[in-house]
Design a protein around this motif. Structure first.
Motif, PDB file in Angstrom:
ATOM      1  N   UNK A 139       0.853  -1.194   0.000  1.00 59.28           N
ATOM      2  CA  UNK A 139       0.000   0.000   0.000  1.00 59.28           C
ATOM      3  C   UNK A 139       0.883   1.237   0.000  1.00 59.28           C
ATOM      4  N   UNK A 140       0.463   2.252  -0.740  1.00 58.90           N
ATOM      5  CA  UNK A 140       1.200   3.512  -0.760  1.00 58.90           C
ATOM      6  C   UNK A 140       1.016   4.213   0.577  1.00 58.90           C
ATOM      7  N   UNK A 141       2.118   4.700   1.133  1.00 56.31           N
ATOM      8  CA  UNK A 141       2.069   5.404   2.411  1.00 56.31           C
ATOM      9  C   UNK A 141       1.698   6.873   2.176  1.00 56.31           C
ATOM     10  N   UNK A 142       1.193   7.559   3.208  1.00 59.14           N
ATOM     11  CA  UNK A 142       0.760   8.951   3.040  1.00 59.14           C
ATOM     12  C   UNK A 142       1.828   9.871   2.444  1.00 59.14           C
ATOM     13  N   UNK A 143       3.102   9.669   2.825  1.00 57.95           N
ATOM     14  CA  UNK A 143       4.175  10.537   2.321  1.00 57.95           C
ATOM     15  C   UNK A 143       4.353  10.423   0.812  1.00 57.95           C
ATOM     16  N   UNK A 144       3.847   9.337   0.214  1.00 52.00           N
ATOM     17  CA  UNK A 144       4.041   9.101  -1.220  1.00 52.00           C
ATOM     18  C   UNK A 144       2.779   9.342  -2.041  1.00 52.00           C
ATOM     19  N   UNK A 145       1.709   9.778  -1.403  1.00 53.03           N
ATOM     20  CA  UNK A 145       0.466  10.029  -2.132  1.00 53.03           C
ATOM     21  C   UNK A 145       0.703  11.065  -3.225  1.00 53.03           C
ATOM     22  N   UNK A 146       0.113  10.830  -4.393  1.00 51.70           N
ATOM     23  CA  UNK A 146       0.213  11.788  -5.482  1.00 51.70           C
ATOM     24  C   UNK A 146       1.441  11.671  -6.349  1.00 51.70           C
ATOM     25  N   UNK A 147       2.304  10.712  -6.083  1.00 53.66           N
ATOM     26  CA  UNK A 147       3.503  10.520  -6.906  1.00 53.66           C
ATOM     27  C   UNK A 147       3.165   9.558  -8.037  1.00 53.66           C
ATOM     28  N   UNK A 148       3.409   9.996  -9.262  1.00 54.91           N
ATOM     29  CA  UNK A 148       3.145   9.180 -10.450  1.00 54.91           C
ATOM     30  C   UNK A 148       4.095   7.984 -10.480  1.00 54.91           C
ATOM     31  N   UNK A 149       3.579   6.838 -10.910  1.00 55.65           N
ATOM     32  CA  UNK A 149       4.414   5.632 -11.005  1.00 55.65           C
ATOM     33  C   UNK A 149       5.501   5.818 -12.061  1.00 55.65           C
ATOM     34  N   UNK A 150       6.703   5.470 -11.682  1.00 57.75           N
ATOM     35  CA  UNK A 150       7.865   5.530 -12.559  1.00 57.75           C
ATOM     36  C   UNK A 150       8.637   4.232 -12.439  1.00 57.75           C
ATOM     37  N   UNK A 151       9.580   4.047 -13.342  1.00 56.66           N
ATOM     38  CA  UNK A 151      10.626   3.040 -13.168  1.00 56.66           C
ATOM     39  C   UNK A 151      11.823   3.781 -12.599  1.00 56.66           C
ATOM     40  N   UNK A 152      12.256   3.400 -11.418  1.00 55.83           N
ATOM     41  CA  UNK A 152      13.401   4.033 -10.771  1.00 55.83           C
ATOM     42  C   UNK A 152      14.563   3.049 -10.754  1.00 55.83           C
ATOM     43  N   UNK A 153      15.741   3.513 -11.129  1.00 62.53           N
ATOM     44  CA  UNK A 153      16.965   2.731 -10.964  1.00 62.53           C
ATOM     45  C   UNK A 153      17.818   3.486  -9.959  1.00 62.53           C
ATOM     46  N   UNK A 154      17.932   2.930  -8.750  1.00 65.35           N
ATOM     47  CA  UNK A 154      18.744   3.533  -7.705  1.00 65.35           C
ATOM     48  C   UNK A 154      20.170   3.051  -7.941  1.00 65.35           C
ATOM     49  N   UNK A 155      21.057   3.984  -8.341  1.00 66.41           N
ATOM     50  CA  UNK A 155      22.378   3.609  -8.833  1.00 66.41           C
ATOM     51  C   UNK A 155      23.495   4.251  -8.021  1.00 66.41           C
ATOM     52  N   UNK A 156      24.682   3.678  -8.167  1.00 65.32           N
ATOM     53  CA  UNK A 156      25.875   4.199  -7.514  1.00 65.32           C
ATOM     54  C   UNK A 156      26.845   3.063  -7.250  1.00 65.32           C
ATOM     55  N   UNK A 157      27.995   3.409  -6.718  1.00 68.70           N
ATOM     56  CA  UNK A 157      29.019   2.399  -6.445  1.00 68.70           C
ATOM     57  C   UNK A 157      28.663   1.602  -5.194  1.00 68.70           C
ATOM     58  N   UNK A 158      29.423   0.544  -4.950  1.00 73.40           N
ATOM     59  CA  UNK A 158      29.176  -0.285  -3.768  1.00 73.40           C
ATOM     60  C   UNK A 158      29.331   0.569  -2.507  1.00 73.40           C
ATOM     61  N   UNK A 159      28.431   0.355  -1.559  1.00 74.49           N
ATOM     62  CA  UNK A 159      28.471   1.095  -0.301  1.00 74.49           C
ATOM     63  C   UNK A 159      27.684   2.387  -0.309  1.00 74.49           C
ATOM     64  N   UNK A 160      27.084   2.748  -1.446  1.00 74.13           N
ATOM     65  CA  UNK A 160      26.346   4.020  -1.510  1.00 74.13           C
ATOM     66  C   UNK A 160      24.950   3.916  -0.909  1.00 74.13           C
ATOM     67  N   UNK A 161      24.487   2.711  -0.620  1.00 73.29           N
ATOM     68  CA  UNK A 161      23.186   2.544   0.024  1.00 73.29           C
ATOM     69  C   UNK A 161      22.046   2.251  -0.934  1.00 73.29           C
ATOM     70  N   UNK A 162      22.372   1.725  -2.108  1.00 73.66           N
ATOM     71  CA  UNK A 162      21.341   1.476  -3.126  1.00 73.66           C
ATOM     72  C   UNK A 162      20.214   0.591  -2.603  1.00 73.66           C
ATOM     73  N   UNK A 163      20.562  -0.538  -2.004  1.00 73.93           N
ATOM     74  CA  UNK A 163      19.537  -1.486  -1.540  1.00 73.93           C
ATOM     75  C   UNK A 163      18.694  -0.886  -0.422  1.00 73.93           C
ATOM     76  N   UNK A 164      19.343  -0.199   0.505  1.00 76.84           N
ATOM     77  CA  UNK A 164      18.635   0.411   1.630  1.00 76.84           C
ATOM     78  C   UNK A 164      17.646   1.465   1.135  1.00 76.84           C
TER      79      UNK A 164
END
Length: 194
Positions: free
Chosen positions: A15-40
């Protein structure tokens, strides 16, 4: 499953949480080098937005995981099958119109181009940090297959997104919750066709 991946199912919606209401669905790629926190960050965005997410490490061939665990950097050839699987996951989410969040290093432009092929339109969320922070983070996660010794090769390979790419850059100096909140704020202001 890689040692850094979440134990919870990743390819599901919440379920979408209140803080995210109104955000259009996108494909997001969270990128960066190892240790940047991508998975988190990707999992945190999943928890807020409710869109399916996947840690791209789970799509690596066992031979790639073994190679990295031995401290051997991957070649472009090593990454080809992995990038193909990452692209397929993004294409599936785009077709289903569910939105999607992929935690994926996407270090070079040519890798990002492969993720964008065939009309797939991800928005790259680049997590930027200096080497000392990244090195400290890697030292503090001893159960991960990626050793600290691979950080220099990742930094050398990194080509940050350019102005003509669909990308947003965020510093990872703040706590992950702050980074996630900042990303949500930026997503809320994006045009729906981005």
């Amino acid at each position: 499953m890689p040692q850094n991946a979440s134990a919870s199912p990743t390819d599901s919606t919440l379920s979408t949480q209140p803080a995210a209401q109104g955000i259009t669905r996108h494909l997001l790629v969270v990128m960066g080098v190892c240790g940047s926190g991508k998975s988190t960050v990707a999992e945190g965005l999943h928890n807020e937005l409710g869109w399916p997410w996947l840690d791209a490490d789970s799509l690596h061939a066992p031979s790639n995981i073994e190679k990295m665990a031995q401290g051997i950097p991957l070649t472009d050839e090593d990454r080809q099958g992995w990038l193909t699987r990452c692209h397929a996951w993004l294409a599936e989410k785009q077709k289903a119109e569910t939105g999607g969040i992929l935690a994926c290093s996407a270090l070079r432009r040519v890798y990002r181009d492969q993720l964008r092929q065939d009309g797939v339109k991800p928005l790259f969320i680049y997590l930027s940090a200096d080497t000392s922070i990244l090195s400290q983070r890697l030292k503090n996660r001893p159960d991960h297959f990626m050793p600290t010794s691979l950080l220099p090769s990742q930094i050398q390979t990194l080509e940050p997104p350019q102005a003509d790419e669909q990308a947003l850059t965020f510093s990872v100096l703040p706590e992950p919750a702050e980074v996630i909140a900042e990303i949500l704020t930026r997503l809320r202001t994006l045009p729906s066709n981005m």
